[in-house]
Design a protein around this motif. Sequence first.
Motif, PDB file in Angstrom:
ATOM      1  N   CYS A 220      57.965  48.369  19.022  1.00  0.00           N
ATOM      2  CA  CYS A 220      56.748  48.766  19.579  1.00  0.00           C
ATOM      3  C   CYS A 220      55.721  47.909  19.881  1.00  0.00           C
ATOM      4  O   CYS A 220      55.403  47.005  19.142  1.00  0.00           O
ATOM      5  CB  CYS A 220      56.223  49.855  18.577  1.00  0.00           C
ATOM      6  SG  CYS A 220      54.471  50.584  18.913  1.00  0.00           S
ATOM      7  N   CYS A 223      52.276  48.861  17.130  1.00  0.00           N
ATOM      8  CA  CYS A 223      52.555  48.645  15.507  1.00  0.00           C
ATOM      9  C   CYS A 223      53.511  47.586  15.477  1.00  0.00           C
ATOM     10  O   CYS A 223      53.704  47.214  14.261  1.00  0.00           O
ATOM     11  CB  CYS A 223      52.484  50.162  15.091  1.00  0.00           C
ATOM     12  SG  CYS A 223      54.152  50.889  15.192  1.00  0.00           S
ATOM     13  N   CYS A 234      57.361  55.550  20.432  1.00  0.00           N
ATOM     14  CA  CYS A 234      57.340  54.685  18.830  1.00  0.00           C
ATOM     15  C   CYS A 234      57.293  56.058  18.198  1.00  0.00           C
ATOM     16  O   CYS A 234      56.489  56.989  18.114  1.00  0.00           O
ATOM     17  CB  CYS A 234      56.333  53.908  18.614  1.00  0.00           C
ATOM     18  SG  CYS A 234      56.149  53.377  16.878  1.00  0.00           S
ATOM     19  N   CYS A 237      53.967  55.435  15.765  1.00  0.00           N
ATOM     20  CA  CYS A 237      52.420  55.498  16.357  1.00  0.00           C
ATOM     21  C   CYS A 237      52.343  56.399  17.713  1.00  0.00           C
ATOM     22  O   CYS A 237      51.363  56.579  18.183  1.00  0.00           O
ATOM     23  CB  CYS A 237      51.586  54.260  16.489  1.00  0.00           C
ATOM     24  SG  CYS A 237      52.350  53.279  17.972  1.00  0.00           S
TER      25      CYS A 237
END
Length: 329
Positions: A220, A223, A234, A237
Amino acid sequence: MGGEVDLGARLKAFVGRAAATAGTGKDPVNLPMIRHWCEAVGDTSPAYAGDAAVAPPTMLQAWTMGGLSGHVDRSGAHDELFALLDGAGYTAVVATDCEQEYLRPLRPGDEVTFDAVIEAVSDRKTTKLGAGYFVTTRMDIRVGDELAGTHRFRILKYAPGGKGPAGKGAASKEPAPVATASNGSVSKESAPRRPRPVINRDNAGFWAGVAERRLLIQRCGDCGRLRFPWLPGCNGCGAQEWDTVEASGDGTVFSYVVMHHPPFPAFDPPYAVAVIELAEGVRMVSDVVGVAHDEVRVGMPVRLEFQQVDEGLVLPVFRAAGRTSGVLG
Ligand code: ZN
């Protein structure tokens, strides 16, 4: 006259013939049978008890069964078909699958009638069990004029031993069966190719990596969480930005199953299918090679390698660590 072509034509002539006509259920739909069924399968749904009870839909066939005393109103088409196949050396039988369709609930007191028809007879097929013919029978189950459901079942009538018809008295007119290996598997000449991966916008980068013999994991862009299989966003997040990291190639067997049935073209059961936990923490489904299917174990260390399956297909697989390349699998 002769051989498999003639047999095939005679078998096809059974399609559409009645296997049972105007059969009647031995008992009306009733609560005691429903209760026994539910207890046997552990179904505690309130829909199957009390004044407003319906029968579990999956009991459909149960209402048509003849029990130990059988039915007297069965036509001879099945017996004739089986006798024809027995005489040609296809003496063994195995039930392969069953499909049901439910159109109307059955309730206590309903009187069930049924008709069955031989719906299909396949061409001669070579299977792991032996060469044979699939026979599909469809049963229509009614209450009065109303169709309550259909029950289709399929059997394979085959020549046992993984070989074509052979032996005394059986099918001397049959041509040689499709060549089989000594373990009964289909010969390589006719072996179908492994299925191709479906490559799309979301996973194209993964397969581009495989083509370069690199196993890429998505990371990601927000994050930093790693993910596999490849996805547009993701799991943590929701961010859509990502880049990749290359897997080190170390992993362990997280879980596995051994496939025996059903057989798929281009696969040679029994074989193990494993969930590999990569050192990076993500998991992927793959092959474990270099070890017999029944020696794969949870926790077994494995090491990535790329296998050229055929001229157009490279796959990441995992070799049992410490095993020498090329011994097995
Ligand atoms: Zn994220």
